[in-house]
Design a protein around this motif. Structure first.
Motif, mmCIF file in Angstrom:
data_model
loop_
_atom_site.group_PDB
_atom_site.id
_atom_site.type_symbol
_atom_site.label_atom_id
_atom_site.label_comp_id
_atom_site.label_asym_id
_atom_site.label_seq_id
_atom_site.Cartn_x
_atom_site.Cartn_y
_atom_site.Cartn_z
ATOM 1 N N ALA A 84 0.671 -1.404 0.143
ATOM 2 C CA ALA A 84 0.010 -0.146 0.018
ATOM 3 C C ALA A 84 0.874 1.197 0.031
ATOM 4 C CB ALA A 84 -1.142 0.392 1.533
ATOM 5 N N ASN A 103 -7.449 -2.838 0.611
ATOM 6 C CA ASN A 103 -7.743 -1.489 0.443
ATOM 7 C C ASN A 103 -8.305 -0.831 1.954
ATOM 8 O OD1 ASN A 103 -10.187 -0.348 -1.131
ATOM 9 N ND2 ASN A 103 -11.274 -0.838 0.869
ATOM 10 N N ARG A 105 -5.269 -0.590 4.392
ATOM 11 C CA ARG A 105 -4.441 -0.149 4.387
ATOM 12 C C ARG A 105 -4.451 1.022 3.600
ATOM 13 N NH1 ARG A 105 -0.439 -0.406 9.035
ATOM 14 N NH2 ARG A 105 -1.906 -2.802 9.312
ATOM 15 N N CYS A 106 -4.709 0.519 1.979
ATOM 16 C CA CYS A 106 -4.462 1.877 1.070
ATOM 17 C C CYS A 106 -5.628 2.857 1.444
ATOM 18 C CB CYS A 106 -4.764 1.308 -0.241
ATOM 19 S SG CYS A 106 -3.997 -0.050 -1.588
ATOM 20 N N GLU A 107 -6.212 2.836 2.635
ATOM 21 C CA GLU A 107 -7.168 3.958 2.668
ATOM 22 C C GLU A 107 -6.525 4.556 3.464
ATOM 23 O OE1 GLU A 107 -10.997 2.387 3.797
ATOM 24 O OE2 GLU A 107 -11.782 4.455 4.341
ATOM 25 N N ARG A 111 -4.361 6.053 -0.498
ATOM 26 C CA ARG A 111 -3.458 5.953 -2.044
ATOM 27 C C ARG A 111 -4.756 5.205 -2.397
ATOM 28 N NH1 ARG A 111 1.570 3.541 -2.665
ATOM 29 N NH2 ARG A 111 1.489 4.362 -4.992
ATOM 30 N N LEU A 113 -4.361 2.088 -5.599
ATOM 31 C CA LEU A 113 -3.917 1.525 -5.659
ATOM 32 C C LEU A 113 -4.556 0.658 -7.072
ATOM 33 C CD1 LEU A 113 -0.688 0.288 -5.408
ATOM 34 C CD2 LEU A 113 -1.675 -1.306 -4.298
ATOM 35 N N HIS A 147 -10.317 2.101 -2.700
ATOM 36 C CA HIS A 147 -9.670 2.095 -2.565
ATOM 37 C C HIS A 147 -8.536 1.524 -3.588
ATOM 38 C CE1 HIS A 147 -10.112 5.373 0.371
ATOM 39 N NE2 HIS A 147 -9.177 5.891 0.161
ATOM 40 N N LEU A 148 -9.160 0.129 -3.962
ATOM 41 C CA LEU A 148 -8.190 -0.579 -5.308
ATOM 42 C C LEU A 148 -9.271 -0.230 -6.243
ATOM 43 C CD1 LEU A 148 -8.210 -3.806 -3.417
ATOM 44 C CD2 LEU A 148 -6.397 -2.650 -3.666
#
Ligand code: PLP
Length: 224
Positions: A84, A103, A105-107, A111, A113, A147-148
């Motif tokens: 992420a 998702n 972790r990206c949040e 970001r 991804l 977030h994906l």
């Protein structure tokens, strides 16, 4: 060392000259030194793929934004936070569990991804990835994650043996790709088909690949 750098630069030029302009070359960098990875980047390769986080992170730390970083190995959820934070694409989403967690972790790092779903097209020849008949359901679920961004499919297929033997696996993956594309799921942009390695990239391109992941033909044989 100098000589190695030159040899790598020549290999990059040779492979690039064989690829159609719309095909992205990802250098599969597992086991390679920083100097070797620097050499492909200096020779014009923009995309680097890694299988293992612990190997990738020190290299990303040095090369950073001079390249785009792809996760191409099996990803465990407990490592998702590094992908992420430091990668630009994850090509190996193979479960809802992983997608959900990545998702999240990206949040946390704010970001979005790009991801590909890995298809287990070989069934016997590789154990990772989602079976082709399961990919529609997973795609629909991923399409609802904030977030994906699902952008396509990846497959390994058999690594050794006659390159021609890979063709049916690539065709199977291409069929799933076209089927998903036709569904036009909201938030999903089916534009990348990542298939083909050193022994099989020509066949993969014939079967529609627009990302190829090449190690040996760029860097030389890996030491056992
Ligand atoms: C190692 C690897 C490649 C490249 O393999 P070569 O045969 O060295 O070209 C491509 N994709 C993945 C996922 C890999 O692990």
């Amino acid at each position: 060392m100098e000589q190695n750098t030159l040899r790598i630069a020549e290999s990059v030029l040779k492979i690039q000259s064989q690829l159609p302009p719309d095909v992205i070359l990802v250098a599969a960098a597992k086991t390679r030194t920083l100097a070797e990875v620097e050499a492909v980047v200096e020779a014009g390769v923009k995309h680097i793929g890694y299988n293992y986080l612990q190997e990738a992170l020190p290299i990303i730390d040095v090369i950073g934004e001079r390249a785009t970083w792809h996760m191409i190995g099996h990803l465990q959820t407990n490592k998702a936070k590094y992908v992420a934070a430091f990668f630009d694409m994850c090509q190996t989403i193979d479960s809802w569990h992983l997608a959900k967690y990545l998702n999240h972790r990206c949040e946390m790092v704010d970001r979005i991804l790009p991801v590909l779903i890995e298809i287990n097209s070989g069934e016997e020849s590789n154990k990772t990835g989602v079976l082709p008949e399961k990919v529609d359901e997973l795609s629909e679920k991923i399409s609802r994650l904030s977030h994906l961004k699902l952008q396509g499919l990846m497959t390994m297929g058999p690594r050794f043996g006659e390159p021609e033997k890979s063709r049916p696996y690539f065709q199977l993956t291409r069929q799933a790709f076209e089927r998903l594309k036709a569904k036009a799921l909201p938030g999903v942009e089916m534009k990348y088909l990542s298939m083909g390695m050193s022994n099989s990239y020509r066949i993969a391109i014939e079967e529609g690949a627009n990302i190829v992941r090449i190690g040996t033909k760029l860097f030389g044989e890996r030491e056992a």
